[in-house]
Write a protein that holds these residues in place. Structure first.
Motif, PDB file in Angstrom:
ATOM      1  N   ASP A 111      23.723  39.060  42.304  1.00  0.00           N
ATOM      2  CA  ASP A 111      24.394  39.728  41.251  1.00  0.00           C
ATOM      3  C   ASP A 111      25.403  40.388  41.437  1.00  0.00           C
ATOM      4  O   ASP A 111      26.542  40.741  41.070  1.00  0.00           O
ATOM      5  CB  ASP A 111      23.383  40.213  40.124  1.00  0.00           C
ATOM      6  N   ALA A 112      25.076  41.539  42.502  1.00  0.00           N
ATOM      7  CA  ALA A 112      26.053  42.687  43.051  1.00  0.00           C
ATOM      8  C   ALA A 112      27.126  41.635  43.633  1.00  0.00           C
ATOM      9  O   ALA A 112      28.331  42.219  43.642  1.00  0.00           O
ATOM     10  CB  ALA A 112      25.337  43.485  43.953  1.00  0.00           C
ATOM     11  N   ILE A 113      26.653  40.540  44.431  1.00  0.00           N
ATOM     12  CA  ILE A 113      28.261  40.016  45.136  1.00  0.00           C
ATOM     13  C   ILE A 113      28.840  39.463  44.114  1.00  0.00           C
ATOM     14  O   ILE A 113      30.288  39.290  44.282  1.00  0.00           O
ATOM     15  CB  ILE A 113      27.379  38.781  46.309  1.00  0.00           C
ATOM     16  N   GLY A 114      28.376  38.758  43.083  1.00  0.00           N
ATOM     17  CA  GLY A 114      29.258  38.150  42.025  1.00  0.00           C
ATOM     18  C   GLY A 114      30.148  39.271  41.397  1.00  0.00           C
ATOM     19  O   GLY A 114      31.106  38.957  41.047  1.00  0.00           O
ATOM     20  N   ASP A 115      29.532  40.275  41.076  1.00  0.00           N
ATOM     21  CA  ASP A 115      30.131  41.484  40.482  1.00  0.00           C
ATOM     22  C   ASP A 115      31.445  42.067  41.319  1.00  0.00           C
ATOM     23  O   ASP A 115      32.517  42.165  40.853  1.00  0.00           O
ATOM     24  CB  ASP A 115      29.408  42.909  40.222  1.00  0.00           C
ATOM     25  N   ILE A 116      31.105  42.155  42.829  1.00  0.00           N
ATOM     26  CA  ILE A 116      32.232  42.499  43.920  1.00  0.00           C
ATOM     27  C   ILE A 116      33.313  41.512  43.616  1.00  0.00           C
ATOM     28  O   ILE A 116      34.514  41.822  43.770  1.00  0.00           O
ATOM     29  CB  ILE A 116      31.593  42.618  44.982  1.00  0.00           C
ATOM     30  N   ASN A 117      32.858  40.138  43.677  1.00  0.00           N
ATOM     31  CA  ASN A 117      33.862  39.219  43.758  1.00  0.00           C
ATOM     32  C   ASN A 117      34.957  39.134  42.480  1.00  0.00           C
ATOM     33  O   ASN A 117      35.945  38.921  42.351  1.00  0.00           O
ATOM     34  CB  ASN A 117      33.488  37.721  43.742  1.00  0.00           C
ATOM     35  N   ARG A 118      34.093  39.597  41.319  1.00  0.00           N
ATOM     36  CA  ARG A 118      35.045  39.633  40.159  1.00  0.00           C
ATOM     37  C   ARG A 118      36.058  40.733  39.950  1.00  0.00           C
ATOM     38  O   ARG A 118      37.028  40.639  39.553  1.00  0.00           O
ATOM     39  CB  ARG A 118      34.029  39.726  38.781  1.00  0.00           C
ATOM     40  N   ARG A 119      35.337  41.920  40.497  1.00  0.00           N
ATOM     41  CA  ARG A 119      36.390  43.061  40.444  1.00  0.00           C
ATOM     42  C   ARG A 119      37.294  43.197  41.481  1.00  0.00           C
ATOM     43  O   ARG A 119      38.150  43.988  41.519  1.00  0.00           O
ATOM     44  CB  ARG A 119      35.141  44.310  40.459  1.00  0.00           C
ATOM     45  N   GLU A 120      37.280  42.381  42.426  1.00  0.00           N
ATOM     46  CA  GLU A 120      38.539  42.243  43.298  1.00  0.00           C
ATOM     47  C   GLU A 120      39.953  41.988  42.577  1.00  0.00           C
ATOM     48  O   GLU A 120      40.580  42.478  43.165  1.00  0.00           O
ATOM     49  CB  GLU A 120      38.245  41.192  44.618  1.00  0.00           C
ATOM     50  N   ARG A 121      39.653  41.170  41.698  1.00  0.00           N
ATOM     51  CA  ARG A 121      41.026  40.896  40.845  1.00  0.00           C
ATOM     52  C   ARG A 121      41.404  42.196  40.174  1.00  0.00           C
ATOM     53  O   ARG A 121      42.643  42.037  39.975  1.00  0.00           O
ATOM     54  CB  ARG A 121      40.809  39.859  39.860  1.00  0.00           C
ATOM     55  N   GLN A 122      40.703  43.066  40.061  1.00  0.00           N
ATOM     56  CA  GLN A 122      40.843  44.360  39.278  1.00  0.00           C
ATOM     57  C   GLN A 122      41.673  45.437  40.442  1.00  0.00           C
ATOM     58  O   GLN A 122      41.682  46.462  40.115  1.00  0.00           O
ATOM     59  CB  GLN A 122      39.735  45.004  38.579  1.00  0.00           C
ATOM     60  N   GLY A 123      41.504  45.061  41.792  1.00  0.00           N
ATOM     61  CA  GLY A 123      41.818  46.050  42.770  1.00  0.00           C
ATOM     62  C   GLY A 123      40.625  46.774  43.571  1.00  0.00           C
ATOM     63  O   GLY A 123      40.889  47.558  44.399  1.00  0.00           O
TER      64      GLY A 123
END
Length: 552
Positions: A111-123
């Motif tokens: 779940d944390a890894i998925g969150d990191i991958n999503r937030r990369e698009r936000q910088g």
């Protein structure tokens, strides 16, 4: 009293040591406030000299009592493969390396890894491109740029990985697989020890076809064509890919200046010749729009983005062509080598996969098999998935915080990741953790990916490939930085397996006094003798002699 010369010689290493101690202490103070388990690593994992020497030094110092054995466990390149999920089961879903360079957070929480991958698009949690600066040898590319430059290049490069390209990959992989099998069969009962070398040739030939529109017949044992003249496209690229480390370390220009050094002259020539080929083909495609439309390979697609759309420069075209070939060659070759060796040790999986291939494919000529068959070969794709789950050529995916700290929920706990911290998505741990993969997560079992849907008719018609825990399987990455060649690699692997295993099977060559079960066990030991060089790979694949036989 020490002489001035002795003092002058001792001063630089003394200052370096004191600086490292101070940085280590400072980073420890920062890490202590995060609240994660801490492992003190006195040498940074990014230290290039240590990356080269660690495997040779650790056997000598592994018995030194330091940090409850953590020094020998974690202070070498490739420890993630050795540990799998063990360290996370012991220390938790996240823990920190404190080093003299940066602090590193190792993460094994889907779940944390998925969150990191999503937030990369936000910088946030951006990929630290400085770690990949070595890939700039032929020009800026998708792996070494960020921000608007990355978005622009991504738009251009994404368009090159089309279904047309995948169809080319399918057809060429079938052709190369058929020719490679014929070469292997010539070895007879003595078996083939060159599997790892031969699959490098297959992967190279597929890349040259899909990337440049050039076709070569398969040549066994990875041997380069003997020629006194200039290297061919394939041979120049093959020499570069096989010697990537000195090219990254020295750069093409220095290599050319060191041409008098044995072994470097031909390599320097290869870098010059390969760039010349790329520039010539760029100019040819630039001047002739009909070539771009007719060939439809990766190079001509990028040239179109450069010439017609004005989105990418010539230097960026060359840089991306190199990085696509680099990223797609060794990863595919090592995965194929693992797969063939694992299949030799698991005849039941061979039979299971061959049953599907023979059910789906009609006709005896692989060159006539349509790309439309690819989606139907679920078991064959499952073999690839299970191989990269346990033997991913990349041990981890590196993200990081830049100038600002970032909050991250790990399990039920929220932590603040300090600025300038590496965040490591630990693929080996994620792909083997019993939370996601059960108690048999360390076993190579491709059938775990197949489910049979309810209904009438043969069960094989109702089989579906299902990822058990989607967020816990990311061998090609996820999010905006996911590998654009993901399907390219899948099509190539499945096509090669289909061409080879439809009518043939592979067995280990028994050594004196061995029975079949003992031979299979020995071959598995060859697979387990794996380590990290440039990528994860078997260290001595030539020790597994494999014999190819026709199915009855």
């Amino acid at each position: 009293m020490a002489s001035p010369l002795a003092l002058a010689l001792l001063l630089p290493p003394t200052l370096l040591f004191l600086s490292s101690v101070w940085c280590l202490f400072s980073n420890y103070l920062i890490a202590r406030n995060v609240g994660l388990p801490i492992i003190i690593v006195p040498i940074s994992p990014e230290n290039p000299l240590w990356m080269i020497l660690a495997r040779h030094i650790l056997p000598i110092v592994q018995y030194i009592p330091f940090g409850n054995g953590y020094f020998s466990r974690f202070c070498h390149v490739g420890w993630e493969f050795d540990e799998k999920s063990k360290s996370h089961l012991e220390l938790g879903d996240a823990f920190m390396f404190v080093t003299p360079g940066k602090n590193w957070v190792y993460l094994c929480d889907a779940d944390a890894i998925g969150d990191i991958n999503r937030r990369e698009r936000q910088g946030e949690f951006a990929r630290p491109v400085e770690l990949l600066a070595m890939l700039d040898v032929f020009g800026p590319n998708l792996s070494t740029v960020h921000g608007q430059d990355w978005q622009r290049q991504r738009k251009c490069t994404a368009a090159t990985f089309t279904e047309h390209t995948n169809a080319v990959v399918w057809a060429e992989s079938l052709r190369q697989g058929k020719q490679m099998l014929e070469y292997w069969k010539l070895a007879g009962s003595a078996g083939v020890r060159s599997t790892a070398k031969d699959v490098r040739t297959l992967a190279l030939d597929v890349l040259v076809k899909a990337g440049f529109g050039k076709s070569f017949d398969f040549e066994g044992s990875g041997k380069m064509r003997k020629s006194n003249g200039p290297l061919s496209y394939r041979d120049a690229l093959g020499l570069i890919l096989h010697n990537a480390i000195p090219i990254f370390a020295l750069g093409p220009r220095l290599l050319q200046r060191l041409s008098f050094v044995p072994g470097l002259g031909r390599l320097g020539e290869a870098t010059v010749q390969f760039k010349k080929y790329m520039v010539d083909m760029y100019e040819e495609s630039k001047q002739n729009p009909q070539i771009r439309g007719a060939q439809g390979n990766l190079l001509t697609s990028l040239v179109q983005a450069s010439v017609e759309d004005k989105l990418i420069s010539q230097e960026e075209v060359l840089g991306n062509m190199f990085v696509f070939n680099f990223a797609g060659h060794d990863t595919t070759a090592h995965t194929l080598a693992y797969t063939f060796t694992l299949l030799a040790a698991h005849p039941e999986v061979q039979d299971w996969m061959a049953e599907e291939i023979n059910y789906v494919v009609e006709g005896d000529d692989p060159l006539q098999w349509s790309y439309d068959l690819f989606p139907k070969l679920n078991r064959t794709l499952a073999v690839l998935y299970e191989t990269v789950r346990l033997y991913d050529p990349l041990l981890s995916i590196v993200k990081g915080t830049e100038n600002q700290p970032a909050r991250l929920k790990i399990g039920e706990k929220e932590v603040v990741i300090p600025a300038h911290t590496r965040v490591i998505l630990n693929l080996n741990a994620l792909h083997s953790h019993p939370r996601y993969w059960g108690d048999d997560g360390l076993e190579w079992n491709p059938s775990r990916w197949i489910q049979v849907a309810p209904g009438d008719g043969p069960s094989i018609d109702r089989e579906q490939l299902v990822i058990p825990v989607a967020k816990a399987f990311i061998p090609w990455g996820e999010g905006m930085r996911a590998c654009p060649g993901k399907k390219f690699a899948q099509v190539e692997h499945v096509a090669a397996m289909t061409a080879i295993f439809r009518d043939h099977y592979v067995v280990p060559v028994n050594q004196a006094g061995e029975n079949d079960a003992q031979a299979r066990s020995r071959v598995l030991d060859v697979v387990k003798d794996t380590g990290m060089l440039l990528l994860l790979q078997m260290l001595h694949p030539e020790r597994a002699a494999l014999e190819w036989r026709k199915r009855a």
